[in-house]
Scaffold this active site. Structure first.
Site, mmCIF file in Angstrom:
data_model
loop_
_atom_site.group_PDB
_atom_site.id
_atom_site.type_symbol
_atom_site.label_atom_id
_atom_site.label_comp_id
_atom_site.label_asym_id
_atom_site.label_seq_id
_atom_site.Cartn_x
_atom_site.Cartn_y
_atom_site.Cartn_z
ATOM 1 N N TYR A 163 -8.327 46.182 -13.513
ATOM 2 C CA TYR A 163 -8.826 47.533 -13.799
ATOM 3 C C TYR A 163 -9.169 48.267 -12.507
ATOM 4 C CZ TYR A 163 -9.380 46.048 -18.678
ATOM 5 O OH TYR A 163 -9.172 45.581 -19.952
ATOM 6 N N HIS A 164 -8.270 48.248 -11.575
ATOM 7 C CA HIS A 164 -8.488 49.016 -10.355
ATOM 8 C C HIS A 164 -7.155 49.276 -9.656
ATOM 9 C CE1 HIS A 164 -8.802 44.783 -8.710
ATOM 10 N NE2 HIS A 164 -7.988 45.324 -7.821
ATOM 11 N N ALA A 165 -7.224 50.211 -8.701
ATOM 12 C CA ALA A 165 -6.100 50.443 -7.786
ATOM 13 C C ALA A 165 -6.671 50.350 -6.379
ATOM 14 C CB ALA A 165 -5.504 51.830 -8.018
#
Ligand code: TYD
Length: 140
Positions: free
Chosen positions: A48-50
Site C-alpha cells: 500500500y505505497h509507492a
C-alpha cells in the site's frame, strides 16, 4: 502498463540449484539494501505505497504471492511463484502484496537504504503526486 520481469539463470546440478544476483549485472542497479518478509499471516495484504525514487527487484524465494502494480492509470497483477523470477519495480508505482502462501518468503533488493521520506503511503496522495509531476514535466 509495462511490467518488467527477469528470469534468473539457474545453476543446477545433481546437488540442487543456485541462483546468483549481482548488482548492475542481472540486477539493474547498485544493491544497497536487501530485506525479506516471512511468517506472513493468512489473508494478509501489505505494501500500500509507492516510492518517489526507489527501485526494487522482488523475488519470492520460497512459496508464492501476488503483486498488484498501479501506475496511476493502469493496474497489473504479477504472480511470483518461483525463485528464479524477479519483478522489477521502479519509482512512481503503487504496489500491494497479497495471496501469500503459508511458506512464502518474499525477498526485496533495493537501490537505496530505508528512507521513510521516499514513501507515498496514501493512494490519493500518490495520484496527486503524479498529477503534479506530470504538470511540471509539461511546463519544462
Ligand atoms: P512496511 O513499510 O509497513 O512494510 P510493507 O512494505 O510490507 O507494507 O514496513 C514494516 C516495518 O519495517 C516498518 O516499521 C518499517 C520497517 N522497515 C525497516 O525498518 N526497514 C526496511 O528496509 C523496510 C522495508 C521496512
Amino acid at each position: 502498463m509495462r511490467i518488467t520481469t527477469f528470469d534468473f539463470e539457474e545453476h543446477g546440478d545433481e546437488r540442487g540449484i543456485l541462483i546468483s544476483l549481482e548488482e548492475n549485472l542481472n540486477i539493474p542497479f547498485t544493491i544497497r539494501r536487501c530485506y525479506f518478509m516471512y511468517n506472513l499471516m493468512p489473508g494478509v495484504r501489505r505494501g500500500y505505497h509507492a516510492h518517489k525514487t526507489l527501485r526494487q527487484v522482488l523475488v519470492c524465494v520460497r512459496g508464492s504471492c501476488r503483486i498488484l502494480l498501479d501506475d496511476g492509470t493502469e493496474q497489473a497483477t504479477v504472480l511470483l511463484d518461483r525463485p528464479n523470477l524477479g519483478l522489477y519495480i521502479t519509482a512512481d508505482t503503487w504496489r500491494e502484496m497479497y495471496d501469500f502462501s503459508e511458506d512464502a518468503v518474499l525477498m526485496v533488493l533495493a537501490d537505496q537504504l530505508y528512507d521513510e521520506s521516499d514513501y507515498i503511503r496514501n493512494y490519493d496522495a500518490f495520484l496527486d503526486y503524479l498529477k503534479k509531476k506530470n504538470a511540471e514535466g509539461k511546463q519544462a
